[in-house]
Design a protein around this motif. Structure first.
Motif, mmCIF file in Angstrom:
data_model
loop_
_atom_site.group_PDB
_atom_site.id
_atom_site.type_symbol
_atom_site.label_atom_id
_atom_site.label_comp_id
_atom_site.label_asym_id
_atom_site.label_seq_id
_atom_site.Cartn_x
_atom_site.Cartn_y
_atom_site.Cartn_z
ATOM 1 N N GLY A 252 0.778 -1.227 0.000
ATOM 2 C CA GLY A 252 0.000 0.000 0.000
ATOM 3 C C GLY A 252 0.808 1.275 0.000
ATOM 4 N N SER A 253 2.119 1.177 0.082
ATOM 5 C CA SER A 253 2.951 2.378 0.110
ATOM 6 C C SER A 253 4.331 2.055 -0.433
ATOM 7 N N ALA A 254 5.087 3.103 -0.731
ATOM 8 C CA ALA A 254 6.451 2.917 -1.233
ATOM 9 C C ALA A 254 7.327 2.247 -0.184
ATOM 10 N N GLU A 255 7.137 2.612 1.082
ATOM 11 C CA GLU A 255 7.977 2.037 2.133
ATOM 12 C C GLU A 255 7.680 0.553 2.348
ATOM 13 N N LEU A 256 6.410 0.179 2.287
ATOM 14 C CA LEU A 256 6.082 -1.239 2.428
ATOM 15 C C LEU A 256 6.595 -2.039 1.239
ATOM 16 N N ALA A 257 6.565 -1.430 0.062
ATOM 17 C CA ALA A 257 7.123 -2.096 -1.115
ATOM 18 C C ALA A 257 8.626 -2.281 -0.955
ATOM 19 N N LEU A 258 9.314 -1.251 -0.463
ATOM 20 C CA LEU A 258 10.753 -1.354 -0.239
ATOM 21 C C LEU A 258 11.063 -2.423 0.811
ATOM 22 N N GLU A 259 10.289 -2.442 1.878
ATOM 23 C CA GLU A 259 10.484 -3.438 2.935
ATOM 24 C C GLU A 259 10.469 -4.853 2.369
ATOM 25 N N SER A 260 9.535 -5.099 1.469
ATOM 26 C CA SER A 260 9.397 -6.436 0.895
ATOM 27 C C SER A 260 10.461 -6.728 -0.162
ATOM 28 N N SER A 261 10.636 -5.797 -1.113
ATOM 29 C CA SER A 261 11.544 -6.072 -2.230
ATOM 30 C C SER A 261 13.009 -6.080 -1.800
ATOM 31 N N ALA A 262 13.390 -5.178 -0.900
ATOM 32 C CA ALA A 262 14.784 -5.139 -0.459
ATOM 33 C C ALA A 262 15.145 -6.405 0.316
ATOM 34 N N GLN A 263 14.245 -6.844 1.171
ATOM 35 C CA GLN A 263 14.516 -8.080 1.912
ATOM 36 C C GLN A 263 14.494 -9.297 0.993
ATOM 37 N N GLY A 264 13.585 -9.304 0.030
ATOM 38 C CA GLY A 264 13.531 -10.422 -0.906
ATOM 39 C C GLY A 264 14.799 -10.534 -1.733
ATOM 40 N N THR A 265 15.284 -9.405 -2.223
ATOM 41 C CA THR A 265 16.507 -9.395 -3.027
ATOM 42 C C THR A 265 17.711 -9.824 -2.200
ATOM 43 N N ALA A 266 17.810 -9.299 -0.972
ATOM 44 C CA ALA A 266 18.923 -9.672 -0.101
ATOM 45 C C ALA A 266 18.864 -11.143 0.275
ATOM 46 N N PHE A 267 17.660 -11.655 0.484
ATOM 47 C CA PHE A 267 17.489 -13.065 0.844
ATOM 48 C C PHE A 267 17.999 -13.969 -0.280
ATOM 49 N N VAL A 268 17.575 -13.697 -1.491
ATOM 50 C CA VAL A 268 17.981 -14.522 -2.633
ATOM 51 C C VAL A 268 19.487 -14.422 -2.866
ATOM 52 N N ALA B 241 24.789 -17.136 -2.559
ATOM 53 C CA ALA B 241 26.212 -17.102 -2.203
ATOM 54 C C ALA B 241 26.598 -18.240 -1.266
ATOM 55 N N ALA B 242 25.715 -18.572 -0.326
ATOM 56 C CA ALA B 242 26.060 -19.562 0.700
ATOM 57 C C ALA B 242 25.604 -20.978 0.357
ATOM 58 N N TRP B 243 24.519 -21.096 -0.420
ATOM 59 C CA TRP B 243 24.001 -22.416 -0.806
ATOM 60 C C TRP B 243 23.815 -22.410 -2.328
ATOM 61 N N PRO B 244 24.883 -22.508 -3.099
ATOM 62 C CA PRO B 244 24.801 -22.375 -4.560
ATOM 63 C C PRO B 244 23.803 -23.345 -5.180
ATOM 64 N N ASP B 245 23.062 -22.839 -6.168
ATOM 65 C CA ASP B 245 22.054 -23.626 -6.860
ATOM 66 C C ASP B 245 21.939 -23.059 -8.281
ATOM 67 N N PRO B 246 22.315 -23.830 -9.303
ATOM 68 C CA PRO B 246 22.242 -23.322 -10.678
ATOM 69 C C PRO B 246 20.842 -22.834 -11.048
ATOM 70 N N TRP B 247 19.811 -23.519 -10.551
ATOM 71 C CA TRP B 247 18.445 -23.083 -10.837
ATOM 72 C C TRP B 247 18.209 -21.676 -10.297
ATOM 73 N N LEU B 248 18.699 -21.426 -9.091
ATOM 74 C CA LEU B 248 18.516 -20.120 -8.476
ATOM 75 C C LEU B 248 19.259 -19.042 -9.269
#
Length: 225
Positions: free
Chosen positions: A86-102, A107-114
């Protein structure tokens, strides 16, 4: 057991996604007097779990787990998840964490599919929502749906409680009492997510959206959302 260990690691507060820097609008709720003690905190987080991002993210996570092997279906889900904030900050909260998670998983658990999925996201100019990223990785690790949901919603609630401990402020014991009170809420939210059709995706927490929107111009801030 290995899958459980990984799930605990991935959703730990120590995992480098920056979750500690987001309050999901809670900072504004405290500023406005909407959350001022343990009881009001429990009510706030329960509402978010039942009717807000807890509800929608649980559905997105499940769909990601079930759709990860279908590239087109997963692409549509990534697009849909972008529209669920519903807001730019909530979008950032989700997308920034999602990108960092992936990125950290790769880096730590390599997977060619990923690696291929990351390239696909880059071509689409998309950052995966956190719930989608967790769902995809959980599916790749063959983690059970119920375990992934329980752990994700518990981690989400714990992050909000941790923010409230600093913002209200609350004592550490009150924080743990809040988490204890939220256990049945989390369990019910998982049960409903597993039985609710994906087409019922949505949320109804206008006050959370208002808090997030007005947080963008709040004079003093500790958190990014």
């Amino acid at each position: 057991m290995n899958a459980l260990l990984r799930l605990m690691t991935w959703l730990s507060p120590a995992f480098p996604v920056g979750g500690f820097s987001y309050s999901h609008g809670l900072e504004r709720a405290v500023e406005a007097g909407l959350v001022s003690d343990r009881a009001s905190l429990i009510q706030w987080v329960e509402t978010v779990l039942r009717h807000g991002a807890g509800r929608s993210d649980a559905a997105l996570l499940l769909e990601a787990m079930r759709a990860h092997a279908d590239a087109d279906r997963l692409d549509r889900l990534v697009d849909l998840a972008d529209a669920m904030r519903g807001s730019a900050e909530l979008a950032l909260e989700s997308s920034a964490q999602g990108t960092a998670f992936v990125a950290t998983i790769a880096a730590a658990w390599p997977d060619p599919w990923l690696d291929q999925w990351r390239q696909r996201l880059k071509r689409m100019n998309r950052q995966p929502a956190y719930a989608v990223a967790v769902g995809v990785i959980a599916a790749r690790a063959e983690i059970a749906e119920v375990d992934a949901l329980l752990a994700t919603l518990q981690a989400f609630a714990a992050n909000l409680v941790s923010a409230a401990i600093r913002l209200v402020p609350l004592g550490q014991t009150d924080g743990q009492k809040a988490m204890a009170a939220l256990e049945p809420v989390i369990e019910q939210a998982v049960h409903l997510a597993l039985t609710r059709p994906f087409c019922d995706l949505g949320s109804a927490t206008a006050m959370v959206d208002w808090c997030s929107l007005t947080h963008e111009t709040q004079y003093t801030r500790l958190f990014r959302s």
